[in-house]
Design a protein around this motif. Structure first.
Motif, mmCIF file in Angstrom:
data_model
loop_
_atom_site.group_PDB
_atom_site.id
_atom_site.type_symbol
_atom_site.label_atom_id
_atom_site.label_comp_id
_atom_site.label_asym_id
_atom_site.label_seq_id
_atom_site.Cartn_x
_atom_site.Cartn_y
_atom_site.Cartn_z
ATOM 1 N N ILE A 133 22.176 67.104 31.524
ATOM 2 C CA ILE A 133 22.062 65.997 30.575
ATOM 3 C C ILE A 133 21.951 64.692 31.364
ATOM 4 C CG2 ILE A 133 24.549 65.687 30.329
ATOM 5 C CD1 ILE A 133 24.044 65.174 27.328
ATOM 6 N N GLU A 134 21.144 63.791 30.872
ATOM 7 C CA GLU A 134 20.955 62.485 31.494
ATOM 8 C C GLU A 134 21.872 61.460 30.837
ATOM 9 O OE1 GLU A 134 18.899 61.729 34.059
ATOM 10 O OE2 GLU A 134 18.316 63.834 34.225
ATOM 11 N N TRP A 135 21.999 60.280 31.463
ATOM 12 C CA TRP A 135 22.907 59.252 30.979
ATOM 13 C C TRP A 135 22.492 58.753 29.589
ATOM 14 C CZ3 TRP A 135 27.452 57.696 30.660
ATOM 15 C CH2 TRP A 135 27.782 56.419 30.279
ATOM 16 N N LYS A 136 21.191 58.656 29.329
ATOM 17 C CA LYS A 136 20.724 58.196 28.024
ATOM 18 C C LYS A 136 21.169 59.159 26.917
ATOM 19 C CE LYS A 136 16.549 56.675 25.690
ATOM 20 N NZ LYS A 136 15.101 56.476 25.800
ATOM 21 N N ALA A 137 21.088 60.454 27.160
ATOM 22 C CA ALA A 137 21.530 61.443 26.168
ATOM 23 C C ALA A 137 23.041 61.402 25.987
ATOM 24 C CB ALA A 137 21.083 62.835 26.585
ATOM 25 N N ILE A 138 23.785 61.130 27.061
ATOM 26 C CA ILE A 138 25.246 61.012 26.946
ATOM 27 C C ILE A 138 25.607 59.818 26.070
ATOM 28 C CG2 ILE A 138 27.353 60.460 28.241
ATOM 29 C CD1 ILE A 138 26.299 62.219 30.483
ATOM 30 N N LYS A 139 24.879 58.715 26.193
ATOM 31 C CA LYS A 139 25.158 57.546 25.349
ATOM 32 C C LYS A 139 24.922 57.865 23.872
ATOM 33 C CE LYS A 139 22.659 54.616 27.763
ATOM 34 N NZ LYS A 139 22.009 53.366 28.200
ATOM 35 N N TYR A 140 23.856 58.606 23.567
ATOM 36 C CA TYR A 140 23.634 59.017 22.181
ATOM 37 C C TYR A 140 24.746 59.943 21.697
ATOM 38 C CZ TYR A 140 18.938 57.049 22.292
ATOM 39 O OH TYR A 140 17.877 56.196 22.383
ATOM 40 N N TRP A 141 25.176 60.867 22.541
ATOM 41 C CA TRP A 141 26.256 61.787 22.181
ATOM 42 C C TRP A 141 27.549 61.004 21.910
ATOM 43 C CZ3 TRP A 141 30.879 63.109 24.628
ATOM 44 C CH2 TRP A 141 31.521 64.234 24.095
#
Length: 110
Positions: A21-29
């Protein structure tokens, strides 16, 4: 993950961890996780139980911090440059990186 680039006299190897997982996807999560918790905490605040709100803030803050640290460590890479005279191993995330230089006759693969 291993990436190898070979030129006529030079070989460049990049070793990096496999990131699921990338940082952008972690922010959405984190946003998806935070919204229900904040909505529930605000409902409790409206009912007069204001002491719930700080605990939700601490929980979400710690969750965000630890997810950031995990994602940051996944960007650690090692670069290995092999040429006729030397082998250079560079490791790290951002400059300043740790670098070690070895002469070619002193290096071997075991």
């Amino acid at each position: 993950m291993v990436t190898i680039q070979t030129n006529k006299d030079n070989t460049h190897i990049i070793l990096s961890p496999n990131r699921s997982i990338e940082w952008k996807a972690i922010k959405y999560w984190l946003l998806i996780i935070s919204l229900p918790a904040l909505i529930i905490a605000i409902d409790w605040l409206i009912m007069g139980l204001w002491m719930i709100l700080p605990f939700v803030g601490i929980e979400l803050g710690l969750l965000s911090y630890f997810m950031y640290r995990i994602c940051y460590k996944n960007y650690y890479q090692q670069y290995i440059d092999i040429n006729k005279n030397s082998v250079t191993v560079t490791a790290g995330i951002h400059p300043p990186l740790q670098q070690q230089l070895f002469t070619r006759p002193d290096c071997y693969l075991s």
